[in-house]
Design a protein around this motif. Structure first.
Motif, PDB file in Angstrom:
ATOM      1  N   GLN A 187       0.906  -1.219   0.080  1.00 35.17           N
ATOM      2  CA  GLN A 187      -0.108   0.078  -0.008  1.00 35.17           C
ATOM      3  C   GLN A 187       0.934   1.382   0.201  1.00 35.17           C
ATOM      4  O   GLN A 187       0.561   2.212  -0.860  1.00 35.17           O
ATOM      5  CB  GLN A 187      -0.744  -0.003   1.193  1.00 35.17           C
ATOM      6  N   VAL A 188       2.035   1.247   0.835  1.00 32.42           N
ATOM      7  CA  VAL A 188       2.855   2.529   0.739  1.00 32.42           C
ATOM      8  C   VAL A 188       3.460   2.731  -0.403  1.00 32.42           C
ATOM      9  O   VAL A 188       3.416   3.749  -0.898  1.00 32.42           O
ATOM     10  CB  VAL A 188       3.915   2.390   2.061  1.00 32.42           C
ATOM     11  N   VAL A 191       1.308   4.053  -3.174  1.00 34.05           N
ATOM     12  CA  VAL A 191       1.080   5.488  -3.060  1.00 34.05           C
ATOM     13  C   VAL A 191       2.213   6.373  -3.556  1.00 34.05           C
ATOM     14  O   VAL A 191       1.940   7.264  -4.349  1.00 34.05           O
ATOM     15  CB  VAL A 191       0.671   6.097  -1.549  1.00 34.05           C
ATOM     16  N   PHE A 244      -2.983   8.104   2.291  1.00 35.15           N
ATOM     17  CA  PHE A 244      -2.877   6.593   2.487  1.00 35.15           C
ATOM     18  C   PHE A 244      -4.194   5.963   2.997  1.00 35.15           C
ATOM     19  O   PHE A 244      -4.962   6.777   3.490  1.00 35.15           O
ATOM     20  CB  PHE A 244      -1.699   6.162   3.677  1.00 35.15           C
TER      21      PHE A 244
END
Length: 277
Positions: A187-188, A191, A244
């Motif tokens: 996920q990080v 982004v 996020f």
């Protein structure tokens, strides 16, 4: 014989023939006939004593089945969940469930998401609890509770003096993240890639408690979920939900697989003890 036939919705000759067939099968005489009256022979009395509880048990089978099907006072319940889910998301639910059902053996398998889904598909667990990024055709996901992402830094860090931070500011400092194969990293990474910003991961460590400890030591900053913060941590916390995604936790189960009463009650306890989304 006539009364028995009426109760069974059969003809009297049919019942008489069935009795005769039973006598031949057992090689005995069950009834002594005296004109229009009949009575049980000693062998008939013996068979009646053996058969009566079986017949009564059969007639009460549906009621007994329903009672036992809904009984959650005994049994075993196996759940797969990640370390963070077990440590931060489930404690209040587990506490309430165990208090309400002390006779149930509860097993929490501490596994990664991939391993948990494998156990679920192999039917080694009743269901999984946690986030689910990729919902495949054989799975169902019921969202229960969600938490916002936050940026944590050591006290005195350059970002700690900001009321809010931008993604570009975050990208200028080394990160501490869970191992690459876990969902947080993905996920990080997504982004930063979508915003075409470089990023550096200085440390990969498992578990939010370990991450918080190394952030406190000033070895880097991190993005974690708000659920892991106790209020006693020596950390600076900044909101980053603008950049996020929030983390949604829920129940992952196999489509079409019935749940045990123990599983149904645990899920209901989870729903009632969580702030549902």
């Amino acid at each position: 014989m006539s009364k028995a036939a009426a109760r069974l919705h059969l003809t009297q000759p049919t019942v008489s023939l069935q009795v005769q067939a039973l006598e031949r099968e057992l090689s005995t005489t069950l009834f002594e006939r005296r004109g229009p009256k009949i009575q049980l022979t000693p062998d008939g009395e013996l068979l009646y004593g053996l058969a009566r509880p079986l017949v009564e048990g059969l007639s009460g089978l549906d009621g007994d089945f329903e009672a036992r099907r809904n009984n959650v006072e005994r049994g075993r319940l196996s759940i797969a969940a990640g370390e963070s889910t077990i440590q931060y998301v489930l404690p209040s639910t587990v506490q309430k469930f165990v208090a309400a059902h002390p006779g149930i053996s509860l097993v929490l398998n501490n596994v990664t998401g991939v391993d948990g889904l494998q156990q679920l598909r192999e039917r080694r667990v009743d269901f999984c609890v946690g986030p689910l990024l990729d919902i495949t055709s054989d799975l169902e996901f019921e969202p229960i509770v969600s938490f916002d992402p936050v940026l944590i830094t050591a006290p005195g860090h350059a970002l700690s003096r900001c009321r809010s931070v931008t993604l570009k500011q975050i990208s200028q400092y080394p990160l501490i993240l869970p191992p690459r194969h876990l969902s947080t990293w993905r996920q990080v990474e997504l982004v930063f890639l979508q915003n075409r910003l470089p990023y550096e991961v200085r440390l990969e460590v498992g578990g939010w408690e370990v991450i918080k400890r190394y952030v406190e030591l000033g070895l880097g900053i991190s993005i974690v979920m708000s659920v892991c913060l106790t209020g006693k941590d020596r950390l600076c916390v900044l909101p980053v939900k603008k950049y996020f995604p929030k983390r949604v936790y829920g129940i992952v189960r196999l489509k079409g697989r019935p749940l045990s009463p123990q599983a149904r009650h645990f899920i209901e306890t989870f729903r009632s003890s969580s702030h549902q989304i």
